[in-house]
Every structure is written in structure tokens, then in C-alpha cells.
Design a protein around this motif. Structure first.
Motif, PDB file in Angstrom:
ATOM      1  N   ALA A 182       0.584  -1.152   0.098  1.00  0.00           N
ATOM      2  CA  ALA A 182      -0.104  -0.043   0.092  1.00  0.00           C
ATOM      3  C   ALA A 182       0.772   1.285  -0.085  1.00  0.00           C
ATOM      4  N   ILE A 183       2.024   1.119   0.588  1.00  0.00           N
ATOM      5  CA  ILE A 183       2.841   2.375   0.666  1.00  0.00           C
ATOM      6  C   ILE A 183       3.415   2.684  -0.808  1.00  0.00           C
ATOM      7  N   PHE A 184       3.617   1.654  -1.560  1.00  0.00           N
ATOM      8  CA  PHE A 184       3.978   1.974  -3.009  1.00  0.00           C
ATOM      9  C   PHE A 184       2.889   2.248  -3.862  1.00  0.00           C
ATOM     10  N   ALA A 185       1.814   1.792  -3.575  1.00  0.00           N
ATOM     11  CA  ALA A 185       0.504   2.122  -4.337  1.00  0.00           C
ATOM     12  C   ALA A 185       0.079   3.660  -4.135  1.00  0.00           C
ATOM     13  N   GLU A 186      -0.078   3.874  -2.588  1.00  0.00           N
ATOM     14  CA  GLU A 186      -0.588   5.386  -2.429  1.00  0.00           C
ATOM     15  C   GLU A 186       0.607   6.424  -2.544  1.00  0.00           C
ATOM     16  N   LYS A 187       2.002   6.145  -2.037  1.00  0.00           N
ATOM     17  CA  LYS A 187       2.837   6.988  -2.286  1.00  0.00           C
ATOM     18  C   LYS A 187       2.766   8.385  -1.419  1.00  0.00           C
ATOM     19  N   PRO A 188       2.736   8.035  -0.140  1.00  0.00           N
ATOM     20  CA  PRO A 188       2.646   9.034   0.755  1.00  0.00           C
ATOM     21  C   PRO A 188       3.816  10.021   0.848  1.00  0.00           C
ATOM     22  N   ASP A 189       3.497  11.124   1.402  1.00  0.00           N
ATOM     23  CA  ASP A 189       4.513  12.273   1.342  1.00  0.00           C
ATOM     24  C   ASP A 189       5.421  11.847   2.585  1.00  0.00           C
ATOM     25  N   TYR A 190       4.904  11.364   3.761  1.00  0.00           N
ATOM     26  CA  TYR A 190       5.575  10.928   4.915  1.00  0.00           C
ATOM     27  C   TYR A 190       5.112   9.708   5.458  1.00  0.00           C
ATOM     28  N   VAL A 191       6.101   8.971   5.968  1.00  0.00           N
ATOM     29  CA  VAL A 191       5.855   7.504   6.357  1.00  0.00           C
ATOM     30  C   VAL A 191       6.236   7.728   8.005  1.00  0.00           C
ATOM     31  N   LEU A 192       5.083   7.596   8.694  1.00  0.00           N
ATOM     32  CA  LEU A 192       5.574   7.793  10.151  1.00  0.00           C
ATOM     33  C   LEU A 192       5.891   6.293  10.774  1.00  0.00           C
ATOM     34  N   ILE A 193       7.100   5.972  11.084  1.00  0.00           N
ATOM     35  CA  ILE A 193       7.628   4.698  11.570  1.00  0.00           C
ATOM     36  C   ILE A 193       7.319   4.819  13.106  1.00  0.00           C
ATOM     37  N   LEU A 194       6.438   3.755  13.554  1.00  0.00           N
ATOM     38  CA  LEU A 194       5.638   3.672  14.657  1.00  0.00           C
ATOM     39  C   LEU A 194       6.791   2.762  15.375  1.00  0.00           C
ATOM     40  N   PRO A 195       7.212   1.929  15.246  1.00  0.00           N
ATOM     41  CA  PRO A 195       8.399   1.065  16.156  1.00  0.00           C
ATOM     42  C   PRO A 195       9.611   1.642  15.720  1.00  0.00           C
ATOM     43  N   TRP A 196       9.954   3.021  16.412  1.00  0.00           N
ATOM     44  CA  TRP A 196      11.076   3.773  16.175  1.00  0.00           C
ATOM     45  C   TRP A 196      12.409   3.176  16.430  1.00  0.00           C
TER      46      TRP A 196
END
Ligand SMILES: [Zn+2]
Length: 410
Positions: free
Chosen positions: A366-380
Motif C-alpha cells: 500500500a505504501i508503494f501504491a499510495e505514495k504518501p509524502d510522509y511515512v511515520l515509523i511507529l516502532p522507532w
């Protein structure tokens, strides 16, 4: 424990001091089927520190059956973790001179992924694991496993059956134990006079320093410093003779523990950790005072970041539907209006919703399909690993974000 003040899980004193009150939140591991009506059940999540023994703890307000019924994550260990376990076993065999005449017992031994290394070297071992299906998986791979919750009663039964341990292992289990005194009492019973108990737990010093409040959830009853755990061990005739700092889970501590009267000399690592905790003022209740304000600052920063991204027309997705992400999102009251979806590799979570925030979980594609401007990584704590796996987002100018201990965009 309803009405009145809760009592300390360690020493029984009334708890009057708040570390941080995270409000009422759903259980962090209970992912929601997409057709379940709102609202999700919530329970108070209030971390307190005991003025008398300095044990940081969350009151057990959820019936254990509600927490553990969903607990079936046994086959998803990363290669890094399995390597960590192999390294541990090699160290233990050499350092504690284990042989075919020794006995190793692991508490919460899961599917036997650690003990199988002892089986391979013909060192007798026994796992103790409460989840029957998980214990059966261990037995199937040749790891003898007792199906039981561990505590003084189980320890008595095992010693009566002739089990006494040269080495007892408990990795990342202490926090999950509702009665820590009974658990440690069981260890003291099961340990031979010169036996060694090794225990790994996320170190409270790192939680405080790194504002890792998202590691607080209902399933974790205690958050341990060396200072607090030493008091509990002492009460049961045990003492810590060495410590090691580990990188796992945002910074863990491994304590090596023996009986009070054992021949083991104390190594300098113990004094070093004690002094680190004293410098951070974890040796008195006042040292815990400003944590809640720092948590609030994290919330404000994250909320402001998401609001400005939204105002600028930028899209935000999250990655990693880990329990800690749920604590963060629910405390910050972030929902699907700000974060359109969270991507996760686990098929068991895909198609469900995060509890509380109701953000849908999708596969990494989905990341590559939707191409979001920001990806918030929850498990920092896995930022480097995940940003490596998702490096292709740079192709459309995507950036990685972590929120703890402060907003970092790169
Ligand atoms: Zn206490």
C-alpha cells in the motif's frame, strides 16, 4: 483493586505518585475487525511509581483472560532475535560451565526457540510455558516443556519432581507477570545453591531518558530499574552479581542473579548501572516528577506536525502496527483523518483496524501504491531497518518520520 488507592505490586505500600496518566485506552494488542461497531472497550492506563520501593507499575485493571486470549505471536521471531538467543546460549555455556550434568530451565519458554540451542548441545533443559498450543510446538521440536504459569506453586511442584536448576532464564517476561514477588519466590526455590538466574527486561532508565512512554501498555505491569528490582530480589534471598546493557527493545538490561550466600563476586557492571540510575535521579521519587510533562511535549509536537502536513496538503501513512504505536496514537488522539493507513507485514493484522484510532492496517504494498509524502515509523527502535526496507519512497520525495523522543523527519 477497585476503590481506594492501589497498592504497590512490589512492597504493598499505597501508590500516590503518578509517573504518567495515559488516560483510558484500548488494549494495545487487540486489533479490531473492520465491521465491529464502535467504540472499542477502553481501560485506564495509569503508570505510577512507588514512593517506598520505586517500582514503576501499571495497575492491573483488565481481567487477564481479556489480555492473553489474543496472544498468539509465537512464530514471528526476527533473524536478529534468534541470533541474539544463539549468542546468549554460547555465552551461558562458557561462562557458567554448563555440561551434560547441568539443568537449564527457561520461564515463558515459548515455542522453544532459545532452548533448542541447549538441546543441540545435549545440555538437559526444561521449558515452562503457559500457552498450551505454543508449548506443544516446543515439544514437537524436541524441547521438554511443562505447561504452566510460573510462580512459587509451579516451582514447588518442579522441585518435588527432582528439577533443580543450574541456570534459569527469563527473557522479557517479568513485565508481564502480575505477581512479581511470587514469580521471584519461585525462582529462588528452583535455583541450586550456586545456580544462576539471568533475566532480561527493557531498562526503565532508557524509558525515562528517551520518553519511551509508548512502551507502557496494559499487558506490561512493571517497568524496571536496577534499583527497584534489586529490592525485590533481596526480599527473596537473591542478589545481582553482574549486568549487561543490550540494544534490544530500545535498550534492555540483562541482570545475572545468584543466591545471597553464593560464591559469585560482584562485577563492576552492577555499580556502573546503579550510578547511571542515581545520576538520572531514579534513586528517589522526585526524579520521576517531570516525565509526564515530557510526554505531553511529544504529543504536542506530533499533533502539530500532522496538522501542518495536512494544511500543506501532504499525505501521511504509518508503518508497523506494533503495540507501542497504539499507545502513541491513542494518547495523542490521532485518527484516520490524519493518518490514512498503517502498513504492516503481518497478514493477521492486515484488513483490521488499530484499536481506538481505527486506522486501517494494510500490507506494505500500500505504501508503494499510495505514495504518501510522509511515512511515520511507529516502532522507532527499528527506524534504520525499516527505512532501509522502504528506501524506494525517496523516488517520489517521501520522507521518514519518528515521533519519539521528538519529531525527526528525514
Ligand atoms: Zn513499593
Amino acid at each position: 483493586m477497585t476503590g481506594g488507592r492501589p497498592a504497590c505490586l512490589g512492597c504493598g505500600a499505597p501508590l500516590t505518585r503518578t509517573l504518567v496518566d495515559l488516560g483510558c485506552t484500548p488494549l494495545a494488542n487487540s486489533f479490531v475487525p473492520s465491521d465491529r461497531p464502535e467504540p472499542d472497550p477502553v481501560y485506564p492506563l495509569h503508570a505510577r511509581v512507588c514512593d517506598r520501593c520505586l517500582l514503576v507499575q501499571v495497575e492491573a485493571v483488565v481481567p487477564p483472560a481479556d489480555i492473553f486470549s489474543d496472544y498468539a505471536y509465537f512464530s514471528s521471531y526476527s533473524d536478529t532475535w534468534l541470533e541474539h538467543c544463539r549468542g546468549y546460549v554460547e555465552m551461558a555455556i562458557a561462562r557458567f560451565a554448563l555440561t551434560g550434568a547441568s539443568k537449564v530451565v527457561e520461564l515463558a519458554s515459548n515455542d522453544g526457540y532459545l532452548l533448542q540451542n541447549f538441546v543441540a548441545t545435549a545440555i538437559p533443559c526444561l521449558g515452562v510455558e503457559p500457552a498450551a498450543n505454543v508449548a506443544q510446538a516446543a515439544q514437537a521440536r524436541g524441547v521438554p516443556t511443562e505447561i504452566a504459569f510460573f510462580g512459587s506453586e509451579t516451582a514447588r511442584r518442579l522441585t518435588a519432581a527432582g528439577h533443580r536448576a543450574d541456570l534459569i532464564v527469563a527473557n522479557n517476561v517479568l513485565a508481564h507477570v502480575p505477581d512479581i514477588n511470587d514469580f521471584v519466590a519461585g525462582v529462588a526455590l528452583l535455583l541450586k545453591p550456586e545456580g544462576v538466574f539471568t533475566v532480561e527486561f527493557p531498562h526503565l532508565l532508557n524509558l525515562i531518558r528517551g520518553v519511551q512512554f509508548d512502551t507502557i501498555y496494559h499487558e506490561h505491569f512493571t517497568y524496571l530499574s536496577l534499583i527497584a528490582i534489586e529490592r525485590i530480589f533481596r526480599r527473596h534471598g537473591l542478589r545481582i552479581f553482574d549486568t549487561e546493557e543490550l540494544a534490544t527493545h530500545g535498550g534492555s538490561l540483562r541482570a545475572l542473579v545468584c543466591k545471597e550466600e553464593s560464591q559469585q563476586a560482584e562485577w563492576p557492571g552492577v555499580a556502573r548501572i546503579r550510578s547511571n540510575e542515581t545520576s538520572a535521579r531514579l534513586d528517589g521519587p522526585e526524579g520521576y516528577a517531570c516525565f509526564a510533562e515530557r510526554v505531553e511535549a511529544v504529543r504536542q509536537e506530533l499533533v502539530a506536525f500532522l496538522a501542518s502536513a495536512s494544511a500543506a496538503g501532504r499525505s501521511v501513512a504509518a508503518y508497523g502496527a506494533a503495540a507501542k504505536g497504539n499507545t502513541l496514537l491513542n494518547y495523542c488522539r490521532v485518527g484516520s483523518d490524519r493518518i490514512s493507513f498503517v502498513a504492516d507485514r503481518s497478514p493477521a493484522k492486515q484488513g483490521r483496524l488499530l484499536p481506538g484510532s481505527r486506522i486501517p492496517v494494510r500490507g506494505p504494498d500500500a505504501i508503494f501504491a499510495e505514495k504518501p509524502d510522509y511515512v511515520l515509523i511507529l516502532p522507532w527502535n527499528l527506524r534504520d531497518e525499516i527505512s532501509g526496507q522502504l528506501a524506494a519512497i525517496r523516488g517520489w520525495g517521501g520522507k521518514f518520520v519518528t515521533a519519539i523522543p521528538e519529531i525527526e523527519v528525514s
